[in-house]
Design an enzyme around this catalytic site. Structure first.
Site: not given
Ligand code: AMP
Length: 212
Positions: A19, A91, A125, A158, A169
């Protein structure tokens, strides 16, 4: 796409589906505002903002940050209402319903990827602390080792890219986020997110009717 047109997009997909990579590419070539909730949260954590401190414990364990917090956060970012790419938001169904009240979503790009592939992608990554460019220890290593080829920033992994956290996740995606595929059925563009970044990008732009 011209500046007076409006196209609001949601990017949906399991962690590691690409994404961030694809949306960053789209905003380079078209007039979109990029709203990545993951990036926003990581920035708050870096700044030691109370919201970031609260969110970090959820993120480190592979859980979602509570809906109310995320919805409030998105509301503070809505300075413009058109030509936005929502990356990683919504999400959950509650977030999708809230987003429909905030603005109109035109299309939802669903990046489909096998979960086994995700584990390989994410454990390798490495990200530049300075410019955010993403490398992979096996598929796209930096020619400069542990620093970024482009800006000499330090590369980091990360906290939530550890295998056990990735598995968590993925299971959270299946139970809480995958139902959005049905919620957005009439707006969905399904894209097989396997192959090269360029191939996937072409499929997305063609599917959306965007010419680069
Ligand atoms: P990402 O970088 O999009 O993979 O997000 C990393 C982490 O941030 C996720 O595993 C969640 O813990 C948190 N996170 C990001 N976006 C959301 C969302 N829309 N709702 C809830 N948690 C989020």
């Amino acid at each position: 796409m011209s500046e007076d047109q409006s196209l609001n997009l949601v990017f949906l997909g399991a962690p590691g589906a690409g994404k961030g990579t694809q949306t960053k590419r789209l905003i380079k070539n078209f007039h979109f505002k990029h709203l990545s909730t993951g990036d926003l949260l990581r920035k708050l954590i870096q700044e030691k903002h109370p919201l970031g401190v609260k969110a970090k414990s959820y993120m480190d364990e592979g859980n979602l940050v509570p809906d109310s917090l995320m919805i409030d956060m998105i509301k503070t970012q809505m300075h413009q209402k058109k030509n936005i790419i929502f990356d990683g938001f919504p999400r959950t169904l509650a977030q999708a319903v809230a987003l429909d009240e905030i603005t109109h979503i035109d299309k939802v790009v669903f990046l489909e990827v096998a979960h086994q592939e995700v584990i390989q992608r994410l454990t390798g990554r490495r990200i530049c602390k300075q410019c955010g460019f993403e490398y992979h220890v096996e598929f796209l290593p930096s020619k400069k080792g542990s620093v970024c080829e482009k800006c000499n920033g330090a590369l980091y992994q990360r906290d939530d890219d550890q295998e056990e956290v990735i598995k968590k996740r993925l299971s959270v995606f299946t139970s809480l986020t995958a139902p959005l595929i049905q919620y957005y059925e009439g707006k969905l563009l399904r894209v097989q997110a396997m192959g090269t970044v360029e191939d996937i990008y072409q499929k997305i732009t063609q599917g959306l009717g965007l010419s680069s």
